[in-house]
Design a protein around this motif. Sequence first.
Motif, PDB file in Angstrom:
ATOM      1  N   UNK B 421       0.798  -1.216   0.000  1.00 31.98           N
ATOM      2  CA  UNK B 421       0.000   0.000   0.000  1.00 31.98           C
ATOM      3  C   UNK B 421       0.838   1.278   0.000  1.00 31.98           C
ATOM      4  N   UNK B 422       1.990   1.250   0.699  1.00 30.95           N
ATOM      5  CA  UNK B 422       2.751   2.493   0.838  1.00 30.95           C
ATOM      6  C   UNK B 422       3.236   3.008  -0.510  1.00 30.95           C
ATOM      7  N   UNK B 423       3.444   2.104  -1.447  1.00 29.86           N
ATOM      8  CA  UNK B 423       3.926   2.532  -2.764  1.00 29.86           C
ATOM      9  C   UNK B 423       2.913   3.437  -3.439  1.00 29.86           C
ATOM     10  N   UNK B 424       1.655   2.967  -3.485  1.00 29.05           N
ATOM     11  CA  UNK B 424       0.614   3.766  -4.119  1.00 29.05           C
ATOM     12  C   UNK B 424       0.514   5.117  -3.429  1.00 29.05           C
ATOM     13  N   UNK B 425       0.524   5.063  -2.085  1.00 33.88           N
ATOM     14  CA  UNK B 425       0.354   6.292  -1.318  1.00 33.88           C
ATOM     15  C   UNK B 425       1.463   7.289  -1.636  1.00 33.88           C
ATOM     16  N   UNK B 426       2.708   6.817  -1.545  1.00 33.53           N
ATOM     17  CA  UNK B 426       3.812   7.753  -1.716  1.00 33.53           C
ATOM     18  C   UNK B 426       3.923   8.215  -3.154  1.00 33.53           C
ATOM     19  N   UNK B 427       3.749   7.283  -4.097  1.00 38.45           N
ATOM     20  CA  UNK B 427       3.873   7.673  -5.500  1.00 38.45           C
ATOM     21  C   UNK B 427       2.835   8.749  -5.833  1.00 38.45           C
ATOM     22  N   UNK B 428       1.593   8.557  -5.379  1.00 41.90           N
ATOM     23  CA  UNK B 428       0.579   9.532  -5.767  1.00 41.90           C
ATOM     24  C   UNK B 428       0.690  10.825  -4.985  1.00 41.90           C
TER      25      UNK B 428
END
Lengths: 685, 533, 101
Positions: B421-428
Motif C-alpha cells: 500500500x505504501x507505494x501507491x500512497x507515496x507515489x501519488x
Amino acid sequence: MDQLSQISTPVLAALIVLCAPLISFGLSAIAGKRLRSGIPATVAIAISLLAAIFIFATVWNGQQVHQQTSWFRIGEHSFKAGILLNNLSALLLLLVCAIALPVHVYSMVYMKGDYGIHRYWLYLSLFCFAMLGLVMADSLLLMYIGWELVGFASYLLIGFWFTRPAAIKANKKAFLINRIGDLGFLIGIAIIYTQFQTLDLVALFGDHGMVREAFNDGVEWRYAQHAMPAFWLTIAGAAFFLGAMAKSAQFPFHIWLPDAMEGPTSVSSLIHAATMVAAGVFMLVRISPLFDAQILLLIGAIGAFTALMAATIALTQQDIKKILAFSTISQLGFMMVAIGIGQYGVAIFHLVTHAFFKCLLFLSAGAVIHEMQHVKETLKLELDPQDIRNMGGLRRYMPHTFRLTLVAALALAGLPLTAGYLSKDAILIFAFEWAEWQSAWWKFIPVSLLVTSALTAFYIARLVFKVFYGKPRISAIGQGTNYLHEAPRGMLLPMLFLGLCSLFPLFSYNPLLFEDTWIIKGFELPETLERVNIYHTVVPAAVNGLAIVMIFIAWRWYAQGKYPQGSLRGRLYEFSAAQWYLNVMYEKGIVKPLLKVSKMLYAFDRTIVDGLVDTGAGTVRWFANTAQWLDRALVDGLVNGVGKAAVFAGGVLRGSRKGKIQYYLFSMFLVLLIVLFVGLKIFSP
Amino acid sequence: MSLLSVLIFLPLLAALLILLVPSAYKALYKYLAAGVSAVQLLLAAYMYTSFDEKLAGVSAIDSYQFVEKLPWIRLNLGSLGSLEVDYFVGVDGFSILFLFLTALVMFVAVVASWKIDKQPKGFFSLLLLLNMAVMGVFVALDFFLFYVFYEVMLLPLYFLIGIWGGARREYAAMKFFLYTLFGSVFMLLVMVGLYFSVIDPVTGNHTFNLLHMMDGKNYLDGSIFSVSGDYQLFGIAARLLAFIVLFIAFAIKVPIVPLHTWLPDAHVEAPTPISIILAGILLKVGGYGMIRICYSIFPDIALDSAWWIGLIGVISILYGALNALAQQDLKRLVAYSSVSHMGFVLLGIASLTPEGLSGAMFQMVSHGFLSAMLFFLVGIIYDRVHDRMIYNFRGLGTMMPKYTAFVAIAFFASLGLPGFSAFIAEAFTIIGAFNAESVNGLLPRWMAIGGAIGILLSAAYFLWTLQRMFFGETRLKGGDEWKARLTDVDGRETFVLVPMVILALLFGLMPSLAFDKINASVLSLIELVSGAK
Amino acid sequence: MISLTHFLLVSALLFSTGLYAVLAKKNAILVLVGIELMINAAVLNLVAFGRYDGGLYGGQTFALFAIVLAAAAVAVALAIILNVYKHYKSINPDDINDLKD
C-alpha cells in the motif's frame, strides 16, 4: 465475466506468460521449506516460453495488441492496467523466457543441495514474474512497478547467501543505487502526468501519441491546455535516463553490478547479464519519442564513456565473474550509444545478442567455478574458486565447456559468423555515420567504441587463455587422479542452446551484413541518415583487424606464458585494478558524509529541538518549585508558626513541675485572678 | 440508536463490564476485550461495504451516512442566548476508512496485549475507553463533541503509558500529555470563538455544528471569525491565528518537525500494544483533524498557507528519515520513520490536488497497517530478550527465518515496494505535489522532488537495519541464553501479522478499495477549499 | 450592728484559708479539710444572702443541700484517699504525679 470474453488470444497468452511464474512463486511461498525441487518453477517458465513463442508469432510485424481494464480512479482520472504487445515487447518476452528457461534447467544442477534452495526458486519465480510484467506493461505506472520488483528480486538473489557479509553489503548497495534510479523514474512519471494527465504508453508514445503531438518552441512545452517551461521536457528525459543509468549500470551508477556478483552465478547470468540490466535500455526505447537532442547526446556520451571505462577495468580483474560483470557494463554502454544516436532497433538487437552470449559466458564461468569449488573441497585447499590465477589448462578436462565458452567469447569480441559481430558492427557503423553530422568533438563516441571493442577482444581473450590454456596452476591437478570433470549434462545442454543462439543463423542469413537482420527490420528506423558506404566496409575490417591483433597478443602473453613481466605494473594498472577508485570515492564522498549528517541531525534533535522542549519544561518546573517553596516557607509557615509558638510557650511555662496537681490548681487560680483583674479593669464603667 | 452509536459505545459497555468482573476471573478480561473488538471490526467492515461511495459528505449534511443527531446539552444563558450542543455523528469518505482502520488496529492491539499481567483490569478497561474515544473523534460532527472525544482520548493514554510503560515511562507519559494538552487547550479557545461567530441558520442560535461552521453564510457579520476577515488579534488576522492554532494542535499529533519530540519517547516507553495504537491510529487523528476542521472551516487560510504546510511536510520527510538513519534503537528507528512517512500526509494535503489528497489519505491508512506491524514486530523481539538495540543482534535470519521474513516484508512494504500500500500512497502523493504547480500553483515542484528523496532515504535506513540485524553470521549480545529465548514467531503472533500483510498487499494491489470510498469526498473538499479564493 | 459585709469578710477569710490548705498542704487529708473550708465559706455566703430572699428561704435551702452534698463528697473523697494510699503508699499529692505527660 463479460470482460473475460473480450480478451483477445494474444493477451490471454500474455496473461499465461505472466501468471505461470506467479503461480510458481505462490506455490513456493506457501510450501516454504517443503518445496525444494525446482521443477514447478522450471515448468512454469517453460509454459511461459511456449506462450511467448505464440505471442511472438502472432504479434511480430503484425497489429499491435493493446488491452486494458480499469484499475482504480483518483478524482476524475482513471488509471488502467493493461497489456501492450508490439514488436518490442513480444521480442523481449520471448528473449526473457528463452534465457530464463535454460538458466532454470542449469540451476537445477548448479544449485543442487544448497541449504536455502527453496528460497532460490521462490526468488527466481518472483524475478521472472516481475521482469515479464515490466516488459508487457502498458503504462508507466505498471512499468515502474515491474521496474522496482525486478530490483527487489535482484536484491533477494544477490543476498541469497545472507550469512556472507560481502553478499549482504552488495545487495544493499544494489538496491540503494537502483533506488536513486527509481527516483528519477518517479519524477519522470510525475512530469509526464502533470503535462499529459495520463500514464498510458500508447496514448503517450504511440504513433500519434501526445508526446509527438505536444508543441515545444524551446520556451514553452505545451499540450492541449497544459503548459510547462520547455526545460521540463529535458528534465523528464534526464529523469528517465537516470532510472535507466542505475538499472543498466551506467557510469557513475555502475558500481553495484560488480558487487552483485556475490549472488549465485546462475542468477548473475540471468539477471545481471541478460535481462534485468537490459531493462534500462528497454525502457528508454519504449519511451523514445520523449527525448530531445540534448538528452540523446547525453545518453550517447555516457554510454560511450561507460563502455570504455568498464573495458579498461575488465583488463586487470582477476575474479572471473568480475571480468564478466565489467564486460556487461561495457556492452550496456554500447546499447546506450545506439540509443543516443537514435538507432533504437540496433540497441534492441545488441540487447538480444548480448543476452545470449553473455548469459552463456556466465554459465560457462559457473561450470568452471563449480569444478574449482569441487577441487577446493576434495583437496581441502585454501583458494578462491573464482580467481583466474588459480585456473589454467582446463581445456583438457572440460572440452565442451571450453568450446562453448569460445563461441561466446568470439561473439563478445565481435568476430564474424557470430551474432555479436552483426550487432556490434551495426552500432559502430551507425555511430560513425552519425558522427558525420555532429560537430567534430562528438567523434569521440565512435572512436572510443572502436578502442573499447579492441580492449574487449583483449580481456575476453585473456580470460579464455588464462582459464583454459597453459598448465594447471594448482600442482595437484596435473598429477594422476582426475579431480576435474566436464560439467554435467544438465548444465551443458542449456549452455549448448545458448551457444547456438549466439551464432549468426538465428538472426540473419548473411553472416557478414547486419542490414539483413530481421530484428533491426522489425523496428522503424528513425530519419534515415545518408549512408556513408565507406564505413560499412572499413569499420568491420578495422574492428576485426584490431580484435585479431589483440587476441594474438593475449595468446602470446597468457597462453604461451610470454607475459612481459613487471613492465606493465604501473600506476595505470593499479588504477584499473582498483576499478578507478570509484568505490572509495563513493564511500568517502557520499556514504560517510550522509551518515555524519544524520548523526549530527539526531544530536540536533536530541539537544536543540528536544532540548528546547526540556528547557521549557525545566523553566516551568523551576517556577513551580519556587512557588512551592514560597508556599511552604511563607504562607504555610505563618500558620504553622502560630501553632509552634503556642507549643513553645507551653513547654516553657510547664517547666519541671509536671504532674503536680497543686501547681496546676495554683496556676488556674492565678490565671483566674489575672482574668478577673483585667476584666474588671476593662469592663468596669 | 444507530449502528454508528453502537460502534462507538460498545467498547464503553465492555469496559464497564470488565470493571464489574471480579479480579479472580482476570483471564476473562482479554477475551472480553478481544470479543468486543472483533464485533467492532465486523461492524466496521459491514459499514465499509454498505457505504455509498457516491455521497460526498464534507460540508453537506444530506450526503453524510449513518447520521445520528440528538440534542445533548441545552442551557439558557440569558443574554448570551442558549447553549446548544448536539450528539451529532455521521460518516463520509474521510471517516469511513479510519473507522475500519481503528477497529482493525484496536483488535490487533488487544491481541498484542495478550501477555499483559500487570493489573489487567485497568489495562483493558482503559484500552476500551480509548477505543471509544478514537471512534468518536472520527465521526463527531459537532465541535464540542469532537473536543470531548479528543480530550477523553488523552486520559487513558496517559495512564497506559505511565503505568504499563518502560523505564522512563513517567517522563514519556508526561511529555506526551503536556504536548497534546498544549495543542488542545488553544483549540478550546478557537472552538469558543467559532461558537460565538456561527449561528444555526434554522434556529438562529449559536451552534457548535461543524457543518454550519464550514459555510461562510452562517458567520455573523463583525464576529471574531467572520469571513470578511477584518477582525484582528495581536495584530494578526483572527482567522489566520485560529487556523495556526488548530493546525498546531493537530500537527502535534501528526507529528511535524519540530513538534515531534514526544513521539520517539512515547513510542520507546509505551508498551507494544500502545505503540501500535499510537502509530496506527492516533497519528491519523492529526491528519484527519486537519482535513475535517482546519481545511474545511478555514479554507481561505488553507489556500494562503499551503506553501508553508508543504514545506513543513518536506522537512518532516527528510528530517525524520535522516534521524532514523542515525538510530541504534530499533523502536526509535521505527518512530522516526513514522515522522518521515507522516510528512507525506502533510505534503499531499497541502497540494490540494485529487492525487495528492487521495495519496495523503491512502498514506494514513497504509501507515496504519504498516506501522502497527512494525511496532508489533519490534515488540516480539523485545518480549523475548528485553533488548532492541540494533547492534546487539546479528544474523537473526538464520535463527528466526519466519520472523525475518515478516520483518523484511514490513520493511519493504514501508519503503514503498510496489505491490504494497505504501507505494501507491507515496507515489501519488509525489505526483500530486508535483502536479500542484500546474493545477493550482500552491506548491513548487521542488517540494515533490524533496519528498522523493525521502523515499530513497527510507530504503537506506531499512536496508541497513536488515543488513545489521538479520543477515550475516549469528552473533548476539546475550550469547546462548538469548539464543534459547529467541524463538520464532508463534501462532498468536502469526495470527496478527498475516492479516496485516494481506491488507497491505490488498490495498497495494487494489487501491480502489480505498480510493473509491474517498473519491467523492476528496473532490468535494477540493471544491470547497478552492472555492474560497 | 453586724452587717452583710462582716459575713462576707468571714466567708472570704474561711475561703482563703481553705484555698491555702488546698494549694500548699502536703497531706491529702488536709487538702480535703481545705476543700471543706471553702465549701463552708460558700455555704456561709448562701445563708447571708438568703436574708434578701424575701421569705422564700432559697438561700437556706441551698445551704442545706450544699452541706449534704459536701458530706457525701467527703465520704467519697476519703474513700479515694484510702485507695490512693493503698496504691501509692503515700497521701502526699506531690508523689502522685501520673497526670503528667
